[in-house]
Scaffold this motif. Sequence first.
Motif, PDB file in Angstrom:
ATOM      1  N   VAL A 290       0.851  -1.185   0.000  1.00  0.00           N
ATOM      2  CA  VAL A 290       0.000   0.000   0.000  1.00  0.00           C
ATOM      3  C   VAL A 290       0.891   1.241   0.000  1.00  0.00           C
ATOM      4  CG1 VAL A 290      -1.848   1.248   1.192  1.00  0.00           C
ATOM      5  CG2 VAL A 290      -1.724  -1.251   1.378  1.00  0.00           C
ATOM      6  N   ILE A 291       0.628   2.148  -0.933  1.00  0.00           N
ATOM      7  CA  ILE A 291       1.302   3.450  -0.918  1.00  0.00           C
ATOM      8  C   ILE A 291       0.432   4.397  -0.098  1.00  0.00           C
ATOM      9  CG2 ILE A 291       1.879   5.497  -2.257  1.00  0.00           C
ATOM     10  CD1 ILE A 291       2.901   3.807  -4.438  1.00  0.00           C
ATOM     11  N   CYS A 292       1.045   5.042   0.869  1.00  0.00           N
ATOM     12  CA  CYS A 292       0.359   6.023   1.700  1.00  0.00           C
ATOM     13  C   CYS A 292       1.068   7.361   1.521  1.00  0.00           C
ATOM     14  CB  CYS A 292       0.400   5.619   3.170  1.00  0.00           C
ATOM     15  SG  CYS A 292      -0.374   4.007   3.482  1.00  0.00           S
ATOM     16  N   GLY A 293       0.307   8.377   1.123  1.00  0.00           N
ATOM     17  CA  GLY A 293       0.873   9.702   0.915  1.00  0.00           C
ATOM     18  C   GLY A 293       0.066  10.755   1.644  1.00  0.00           C
ATOM     19  N   VAL A 294       0.749  11.767   2.132  1.00  0.00           N
ATOM     20  CA  VAL A 294       0.103  12.878   2.832  1.00  0.00           C
ATOM     21  C   VAL A 294       0.429  14.162   2.094  1.00  0.00           C
ATOM     22  CG1 VAL A 294       0.100  14.242   4.969  1.00  0.00           C
ATOM     23  CG2 VAL A 294       0.134  11.741   5.075  1.00  0.00           C
ATOM     24  N   THR A 295      -0.611  14.920   1.777  1.00  0.00           N
ATOM     25  CA  THR A 295      -0.430  16.252   1.205  1.00  0.00           C
ATOM     26  C   THR A 295      -1.130  17.262   2.110  1.00  0.00           C
ATOM     27  OG1 THR A 295      -2.318  15.852  -0.255  1.00  0.00           O
ATOM     28  CG2 THR A 295      -0.143  15.529  -1.205  1.00  0.00           C
ATOM     29  N   ILE A 296      -0.644  18.481   2.061  1.00  0.00           N
ATOM     30  CA  ILE A 296      -1.143  19.539   2.936  1.00  0.00           C
ATOM     31  C   ILE A 296      -1.715  20.665   2.075  1.00  0.00           C
ATOM     32  CG2 ILE A 296      -0.556  21.175   4.778  1.00  0.00           C
ATOM     33  CD1 ILE A 296       0.036  18.253   5.581  1.00  0.00           C
ATOM     34  N   GLU A 297      -2.914  21.108   2.422  1.00  0.00           N
ATOM     35  CA  GLU A 297      -3.503  22.297   1.809  1.00  0.00           C
ATOM     36  C   GLU A 297      -3.524  23.396   2.860  1.00  0.00           C
ATOM     37  OE1 GLU A 297      -7.420  21.460   0.357  1.00  0.00           O
ATOM     38  OE2 GLU A 297      -6.676  20.465  -1.429  1.00  0.00           O
ATOM     39  N   GLU A 298      -3.164  24.591   2.471  1.00  0.00           N
ATOM     40  CA  GLU A 298      -3.104  25.710   3.409  1.00  0.00           C
ATOM     41  C   GLU A 298      -4.473  26.363   3.581  1.00  0.00           C
ATOM     42  OE1 GLU A 298      -0.441  26.543   5.263  1.00  0.00           O
ATOM     43  OE2 GLU A 298       0.719  24.903   4.394  1.00  0.00           O
ATOM     44  N   THR A 299      -5.490  25.551   3.772  1.00  0.00           N
ATOM     45  CA  THR A 299      -6.847  26.022   4.014  1.00  0.00           C
ATOM     46  C   THR A 299      -7.606  24.921   4.738  1.00  0.00           C
ATOM     47  OG1 THR A 299      -8.819  26.974   2.963  1.00  0.00           O
ATOM     48  CG2 THR A 299      -7.705  25.193   1.775  1.00  0.00           C
ATOM     49  N   VAL A 300      -8.759  25.269   5.262  1.00  0.00           N
ATOM     50  CA  VAL A 300      -9.608  24.277   5.931  1.00  0.00           C
ATOM     51  C   VAL A 300     -10.939  24.204   5.199  1.00  0.00           C
ATOM     52  CG1 VAL A 300      -8.544  24.503   8.211  1.00  0.00           C
ATOM     53  CG2 VAL A 300     -10.458  25.993   7.587  1.00  0.00           C
ATOM     54  N   PRO A 301     -11.698  23.133   5.416  1.00  0.00           N
ATOM     55  CA  PRO A 301     -13.017  23.027   4.784  1.00  0.00           C
ATOM     56  C   PRO A 301     -13.935  24.196   5.169  1.00  0.00           C
ATOM     57  CG  PRO A 301     -12.375  20.937   5.784  1.00  0.00           C
ATOM     58  CD  PRO A 301     -11.372  21.955   6.222  1.00  0.00           C
ATOM     59  N   ARG A 302     -14.832  24.529   4.270  1.00  0.00           N
ATOM     60  CA  ARG A 302     -15.744  25.649   4.473  1.00  0.00           C
ATOM     61  C   ARG A 302     -16.537  25.522   5.775  1.00  0.00           C
ATOM     62  NH1 ARG A 302     -19.716  26.139  -0.089  1.00  0.00           N
ATOM     63  NH2 ARG A 302     -21.096  24.999   1.281  1.00  0.00           N
ATOM     64  N   TRP A 303     -16.985  24.294   6.106  1.00  0.00           N
ATOM     65  CA  TRP A 303     -17.777  24.104   7.320  1.00  0.00           C
ATOM     66  C   TRP A 303     -17.016  24.529   8.569  1.00  0.00           C
ATOM     67  CZ3 TRP A 303     -16.024  20.936  11.162  1.00  0.00           C
ATOM     68  CH2 TRP A 303     -15.100  19.946  10.821  1.00  0.00           C
ATOM     69  N   MET A 304     -15.680  24.360   8.574  1.00  0.00           N
ATOM     70  CA  MET A 304     -14.886  24.773   9.733  1.00  0.00           C
ATOM     71  C   MET A 304     -14.873  26.290   9.859  1.00  0.00           C
ATOM     72  SD  MET A 304     -11.658  22.152   9.885  1.00  0.00           S
ATOM     73  CE  MET A 304     -11.095  22.762  11.460  1.00  0.00           C
ATOM     74  N   LYS A 305     -14.724  26.961   8.713  1.00  0.00           N
ATOM     75  CA  LYS A 305     -14.731  28.426   8.719  1.00  0.00           C
ATOM     76  C   LYS A 305     -16.089  28.944   9.178  1.00  0.00           C
ATOM     77  CE  LYS A 305     -11.446  28.734   4.910  1.00  0.00           C
ATOM     78  NZ  LYS A 305     -11.266  29.070   3.495  1.00  0.00           N
ATOM     79  N   GLU A 306     -17.156  28.373   8.625  1.00  0.00           N
ATOM     80  CA  GLU A 306     -18.516  28.823   8.957  1.00  0.00           C
ATOM     81  C   GLU A 306     -18.855  28.605  10.427  1.00  0.00           C
ATOM     82  OE1 GLU A 306     -20.918  26.653   6.181  1.00  0.00           O
ATOM     83  OE2 GLU A 306     -20.435  28.010   4.514  1.00  0.00           O
ATOM     84  N   GLN A 307     -18.354  27.516  11.007  1.00  0.00           N
ATOM     85  CA  GLN A 307     -18.654  27.200  12.412  1.00  0.00           C
ATOM     86  C   GLN A 307     -17.620  27.766  13.381  1.00  0.00           C
ATOM     87  OE1 GLN A 307     -19.435  22.976  12.884  1.00  0.00           O
ATOM     88  NE2 GLN A 307     -20.627  22.908  11.000  1.00  0.00           N
ATOM     89  N   GLY A 308     -16.588  28.421  12.837  1.00  0.00           N
ATOM     90  CA  GLY A 308     -15.554  29.009  13.689  1.00  0.00           C
ATOM     91  C   GLY A 308     -14.717  27.986  14.431  1.00  0.00           C
ATOM     92  N   VAL A 309     -14.540  26.810  13.839  1.00  0.00           N
ATOM     93  CA  VAL A 309     -13.741  25.753  14.463  1.00  0.00           C
ATOM     94  C   VAL A 309     -12.257  26.108  14.327  1.00  0.00           C
ATOM     95  CG1 VAL A 309     -13.159  23.294  14.420  1.00  0.00           C
ATOM     96  CG2 VAL A 309     -15.511  24.030  13.961  1.00  0.00           C
ATOM     97  N   LYS A 310     -11.533  26.059  15.444  1.00  0.00           N
ATOM     98  CA  LYS A 310     -10.102  26.382  15.438  1.00  0.00           C
ATOM     99  C   LYS A 310      -9.290  25.185  14.950  1.00  0.00           C
ATOM    100  CE  LYS A 310     -10.322  29.735  19.113  1.00  0.00           C
ATOM    101  NZ  LYS A 310      -9.767  30.210  20.364  1.00  0.00           N
ATOM    102  N   GLY A 311      -8.106  25.495  14.459  1.00  0.00           N
ATOM    103  CA  GLY A 311      -7.183  24.454  14.047  1.00  0.00           C
ATOM    104  C   GLY A 311      -7.423  23.991  12.628  1.00  0.00           C
TER     105      GLY A 311
END
Length: 193
Positions: free
Chosen positions: A42-63
């Motif tokens: 199994v190949i396992c890869g991790v990529t990072i996006e410098e943003t969070v899902p819209r629902w987190m922004k709308e609900q004010g979820v930190k992190g």
Amino acid sequence: MSDSSIRTDGRSANQLRPLRFQNHIAPYATGSTLIEWGNTRVICGVTIEETVPRWMKEQGVKGGWLTAEYSMLPYSTLQRKQRDSAKGKIDGRSQEIQRLIGRSMRAAINLEKIGQRTVWVDCDVLQADGGTRTAAITGAFVALSLAVKKLLDDKKLAENPMLNPVAAVSVGIVGNQPLLDLCYTEDVAATVT
């Protein structure tokens, strides 16, 4: 578990298959590994996006957020497995496994410490011989750890967000014998009591 019986591949009942990691296998991923567990790969890869899902922004979820995707490539099994994209939806098994991977990885990291980022964990099965979900979870943790190390080295994180290591292994009963780390032929013959 008794280790007196010998299995078809020569292992005792409580013995793992050989396990190997080839790290940094995907050069464009922030962290990656190829986990080889017996004949399962199994190949396992991790990529990072410098943003969070819209629902987190709308609900004010930190992190930040972490999500996972899991797929078995068409040639990973004896009989060709049709791609989920060709069917127009993810099959139930793949969906359940990717949720399990995501939950397992979220238990391993403090999401508040990663900042406003989305961590994508992708697990693609190249060859299946039992234990694909456990290999994916274990490999995902290694890839996630490598990605976090890179973020720390690049000074994109102030402190290490990793909480606890995560790994998985299968256990089953075959012919009234408890077995550790089932290969495919054992997995299909396993019973639950």
